[in-house]
Design an enzyme around this catalytic site. Sequence first.
Site, PDB file in Angstrom:
ATOM      1  N   VAL A 129      20.660  -9.072 -29.213  1.00 12.92           N
ATOM      2  CA  VAL A 129      20.826  -9.077 -27.752  1.00 12.92           C
ATOM      3  C   VAL A 129      22.123  -8.398 -27.357  1.00 12.92           C
ATOM      4  O   VAL A 129      22.323  -8.052 -26.192  1.00 12.92           O
ATOM      5  CB  VAL A 129      20.805 -10.520 -27.202  1.00 12.92           C
ATOM      6  CG1 VAL A 129      19.432 -11.120 -27.380  1.00 12.92           C
ATOM      7  CG2 VAL A 129      21.861 -11.399 -27.867  1.00 12.92           C
ATOM      8  N   ALA A 130      23.034  -8.200 -28.317  1.00  9.31           N
ATOM      9  CA  ALA A 130      24.300  -7.505 -28.047  1.00  9.31           C
ATOM     10  C   ALA A 130      24.817  -6.943 -29.356  1.00  9.31           C
ATOM     11  O   ALA A 130      24.710  -7.585 -30.409  1.00  9.31           O
ATOM     12  CB  ALA A 130      25.321  -8.460 -27.442  1.00  9.31           C
ATOM     13  N   ALA A 132      28.373  -5.045 -30.663  1.00  7.26           N
ATOM     14  CA  ALA A 132      29.725  -4.586 -30.348  1.00  7.26           C
ATOM     15  C   ALA A 132      30.371  -3.984 -31.598  1.00  7.26           C
ATOM     16  O   ALA A 132      29.727  -3.802 -32.629  1.00  7.26           O
ATOM     17  CB  ALA A 132      30.551  -5.751 -29.808  1.00  7.26           C
ATOM     18  N   SER A 133      31.653  -3.674 -31.502  1.00 15.47           N
ATOM     19  CA  SER A 133      32.341  -2.982 -32.592  1.00 15.47           C
ATOM     20  C   SER A 133      32.566  -3.881 -33.798  1.00 15.47           C
ATOM     21  O   SER A 133      32.598  -3.412 -34.937  1.00 15.47           O
ATOM     22  CB  SER A 133      33.688  -2.446 -32.097  1.00 15.47           C
ATOM     23  OG  SER A 133      34.486  -3.506 -31.601  1.00 15.47           O
ATOM     24  N   ALA A 135      30.845  -7.157 -34.258  1.00 18.02           N
ATOM     25  CA  ALA A 135      29.682  -7.970 -34.648  1.00 18.02           C
ATOM     26  C   ALA A 135      28.530  -7.726 -33.685  1.00 18.02           C
ATOM     27  O   ALA A 135      28.682  -7.045 -32.663  1.00 18.02           O
ATOM     28  CB  ALA A 135      30.065  -9.449 -34.655  1.00 18.02           C
ATOM     29  N   GLN A 136      27.371  -8.292 -34.025  1.00 18.61           N
ATOM     30  CA  GLN A 136      26.247  -8.287 -33.101  1.00 18.61           C
ATOM     31  C   GLN A 136      25.621  -9.678 -33.065  1.00 18.61           C
ATOM     32  O   GLN A 136      25.832 -10.495 -33.957  1.00 18.61           O
ATOM     33  CB  GLN A 136      25.217  -7.223 -33.461  1.00 18.61           C
ATOM     34  CG  GLN A 136      24.472  -7.422 -34.752  1.00 18.61           C
ATOM     35  CD  GLN A 136      23.581  -6.210 -35.077  1.00 18.61           C
ATOM     36  OE1 GLN A 136      23.909  -5.069 -34.740  1.00 18.61           O
ATOM     37  NE2 GLN A 136      22.456  -6.458 -35.713  1.00 18.61           N
ATOM     38  N   VAL A 137      24.849  -9.932 -31.992  1.00 21.01           N
ATOM     39  CA  VAL A 137      24.332 -11.278 -31.744  1.00 21.01           C
ATOM     40  C   VAL A 137      22.807 -11.267 -31.725  1.00 21.01           C
ATOM     41  O   VAL A 137      22.183 -10.400 -31.098  1.00 21.01           O
ATOM     42  CB  VAL A 137      24.868 -11.826 -30.396  1.00 21.01           C
ATOM     43  CG1 VAL A 137      24.306 -13.219 -30.121  1.00 21.01           C
ATOM     44  CG2 VAL A 137      26.393 -11.860 -30.408  1.00 21.01           C
ATOM     45  N   LYS A 151      25.953 -14.942 -34.307  1.00 17.45           N
ATOM     46  CA  LYS A 151      26.818 -13.767 -34.316  1.00 17.45           C
ATOM     47  C   LYS A 151      27.095 -13.372 -35.761  1.00 17.45           C
ATOM     48  O   LYS A 151      27.539 -14.199 -36.564  1.00 17.45           O
ATOM     49  CB  LYS A 151      28.126 -14.082 -33.583  1.00 17.45           C
ATOM     50  CG  LYS A 151      29.026 -12.879 -33.357  1.00 17.45           C
ATOM     51  CD  LYS A 151      30.186 -13.262 -32.434  1.00 17.45           C
ATOM     52  CE  LYS A 151      31.035 -12.072 -32.058  1.00 17.45           C
ATOM     53  NZ  LYS A 151      32.116 -12.453 -31.093  1.00 17.45           N
ATOM     54  N   ASP A 286      39.436 -12.561 -22.568  1.00 18.20           N
ATOM     55  CA  ASP A 286      38.438 -11.498 -22.398  1.00 18.20           C
ATOM     56  C   ASP A 286      37.331 -11.972 -21.458  1.00 18.20           C
ATOM     57  O   ASP A 286      36.146 -11.813 -21.738  1.00 18.20           O
ATOM     58  CB  ASP A 286      37.863 -11.121 -23.767  1.00 18.20           C
ATOM     59  CG  ASP A 286      37.135  -9.778 -23.750  1.00 18.20           C
ATOM     60  OD1 ASP A 286      37.415  -8.962 -22.862  1.00 18.20           O
ATOM     61  OD2 ASP A 286      36.284  -9.544 -24.633  1.00 18.20           O
TER      62      ASP A 286
END
Length: 513
Positions: A129-130, A132-133, A135-137, A151, A286
Amino acid sequence: MIRSIRNLNRLLTIGRVLARHDALFLLEEMLPLARHLSSLLRGGRPSASTGRPGERLADALTELGPSFIKLGQALSTRADLLGEEMAADLSNLQDKLPPFPATEARQIIEEELGAPLSAHYSSFDDMPVAAASIAQVHFAVTTEGREVAVKVLRPGVEAKFRRDIDLLTWLAEWAELTMPRLRRLKPVETVKTFEDSVTLEMDLRFEAAAAAELAENFLGDDNFKVPEVDWVRTGKRLLTLERVTGIPVDEVDRLRAAGHDPVEILAKAAEAMFNQVFRDGFFHADMHPGNLFIGSQGELIAVDFGIMGRVDQRTRRFLGEMLLGFLSGDYRKVAEVHFAAGYVPSDQSIDSFTQACRSIAEPILGRPLHEISIAKLLGQLFQVTETFAMETQPQLLLLQKSMLVAEGVGRILDPQINMWQLAQPLIEGWMRSNLGPEAKIREAATNVMGSLERLPRLLAETEKTYSMMVNQGLKLHPDTVRHIFGEQRRKSPLSGLLPWVLAAVLAILLITK
């Protein structure tokens, strides 16, 4: 020598990428030939990026990979170095990369848990679903039937990060050695702070601990929710959290359609920000709209705890006194706070710094209330640091960045309301408790209790000294005695009693011997 050759080779690669995006402009001040170098490295081809310098730099950093995306996000807090426009462009740097294969994610999960994936999850969505630099989820369901978000750390990211950090440290060391004027900016220390931050972010156990601590701080608060950590399914490269649902905080029309009042949400956001910074000294650093959702009862739901900030009690008091000085127009007080905290060297002119504070604050605080930006005020204050040799304070830069993001969320919810106005009663109450007469009485009482707690050790040391004096003939020179007691008196008003306490103890020992 090998390190230098390796870093020079990596630097050449980075130079080519920056040149391809016409983003070598940061070197032009230090290296007049940088523009010619940029054209040479591009081989005469046109730039791959267009737009403002900050936008071109963001494109280049994205191409350079995870470490440089994180570096760009860190640089977005340094408006004092890059200027407000470039810092704003870097703050929009999207931490998104193409996802890595689900087969690799499954393999990492099984390695971390030491068991087949099916032993812990009854279902696992292969489509992330996401991404990023770092990790991913993925969404999943545990064997107990609980919906969770999983994650997973990106494969190989740790080795790439170590390589790039070594290069940045090497460059910072050379900068401090060859450009003394940059030393006040603490380039080596800044790289170390960046390294520590991302190292923690790449160990997902630390993110889990951050989520748990934040949840503990808001225990019993129905207005702010943190997903629960599944510690059984969490490791260095794996984090499993309770799956939460909600409406993204920036989708105002959806919020209204669901019956939520944006002003109430803004008030809750202001209170949560205040509590994190001033009450707890531990804040989500963040909190952009992608990491903040609104639940069905109007509660704020935070996610992604990889970047957190801390401010100690002393720094919080500094912030409180500084904000009080700015908001009351007492710029002399603002200047005195900076000097007392040691942020501005004592050899600088307090009158000139007072004048600088006024020049920064008046144009901002003179605007309509809903347009006042405390984050912008702090950002401009940091920009005058070079004039007054003010040392960089990384924890304040991170806080200023977080406040800027929070203000941006506030303006999305209702551009006519200032979130700090909503938080003002909380700030004033905190200031009375921590900066007023009651606080000074509590501080004095704490000092007294500390002295009493040290008394048994003092008595033991005194008896030991007495024994040495009686049995070994130890003598203290009169100047030494005066020096000891003189130093004690200078440390605190209570310490003037210590010579008399010592004398009484010695007398008792002599009588009872």
